[in-house]
Design an enzyme around this catalytic site. Sequence first.
Site, short mmCIF file in Angstrom:
data_model
loop_
_atom_site.label_atom_id
_atom_site.label_comp_id
_atom_site.label_asym_id
_atom_site.label_seq_id
_atom_site.Cartn_x
_atom_site.Cartn_y
_atom_site.Cartn_z
N ASP A 35 0.85 -1.18 0.00
CA ASP A 35 0.00 0.00 0.00
C ASP A 35 0.88 1.23 0.00
OD1 ASP A 35 -2.30 1.84 0.59
OD2 ASP A 35 -3.30 -0.06 0.93
N GLU A 137 -18.74 0.56 -13.20
CA GLU A 137 -18.92 1.90 -13.72
C GLU A 137 -18.27 2.12 -15.08
OE1 GLU A 137 -18.67 5.20 -10.96
OE2 GLU A 137 -18.79 3.82 -9.26
N TYR A 161 -13.04 8.99 -12.73
CA TYR A 161 -12.80 7.72 -12.05
C TYR A 161 -13.05 6.54 -12.98
CZ TYR A 161 -13.98 3.50 -9.49
OH TYR A 161 -14.08 2.19 -9.09
N PRO A 216 -27.32 13.22 3.52
CA PRO A 216 -27.40 13.86 2.20
C PRO A 216 -27.83 12.88 1.12
CG PRO A 216 -25.11 13.43 2.77
CD PRO A 216 -25.92 13.05 3.98
#
Length: 361
Positions: A35, A137, A161, A216
């Site tokens: 990482d 996506e 992204y 939200p």
Amino acid sequence: MLNNILVTGGAGFIGANFVHYWLAKYPQAKIVVVDALTYAGNKANLFAAQANSNFVFVCENICNTAAIEALLKKYEINAIVNFAAESHVDRSITGPDLFIETNVVGTHSLLKAAKNVWLTDGNNQCEHRFHHVSTDEVYGSLGASQPAFKESSVYAPSSPYSASKAASDHLVRAYHHTYGLNVTTSHCSNNYGPFQFPEKLIPLLILNLLLDKPLPVYGDGLQIRDWLSVDDHCLGIDLVLNKGASGQSYNLGANNEWANINIVKLIGSKLEQMFNADASLAAKYSTAKSVIAGKAHSLIQYVEDRPGHDRRYAVDASKAMRELGYAPQETFESGIERTLRWYLDNDSWWRSVLDGSYRSF
């Protein structure tokens, strides 16, 4: 047997869950987690793994090809699982450069390292597998009545992204067709579960409810996502690694589509039920005033929709089910209840995330 595995981005949400899954299922296998230095604090997600003698954590940037090559050689790695990615759409809109650097340049760096160590003049030097973890996506957005995305669906990314993930997918495929690298790719639907940072919808809702903050909701809240337990995602990756055909892509989903607003209402309702059943929760989380009063819904706050917000994602996982025997084990009800319980029981973890102290662990 893919017995020595390198996991990039292994201190993040899905990566850490995969590390715990792999160590539990394959206790004799070596697992090296890489990482980035800037996220070394995320090692808090891997505390439980550090007692295992087969676990190694390395702070390194995946863009350092030479360092990755050295790790592949030192630990005789024969499988890479690439979770390393910038993944939040909102951040990709305001700062796309980092997404290109990590998701595109970083993936290419890993592919170069794998090719240099595992292949010589196009000949396989060892049994190996490069598995790339992608996203649904990359396929773009679905209409309300359109069938779920298949592996053959045309790519149509709509945010920096998803565009960066699409680019990395193409690089992985190119290294298979051009150089003969043994690769697989998986496209998962939205994940949820332990260790997920509150920039994502489900942990954000949980923590805001516990802290009595607004919930939200973008636009009308009718954006639809297919939700997959992170444990079931780990199971799917395991199957792709060990049974998937080289050069192939596999969709991993749960056939579990929910509108965002219904997720908000479900989590609020579930928390109210849990507080009603256990009086100690109200004492521990006295800030959760609306939940305690049975008025979690009062915290819902509609906000302006974000740019390029895709309306619906859903993947058809029938290929993985048919060819690999993939079958999600968690229902959404049971998965959400387990996730809620984890956040309720691990407030020290999420409080350290909120105040930033996790970075000093």
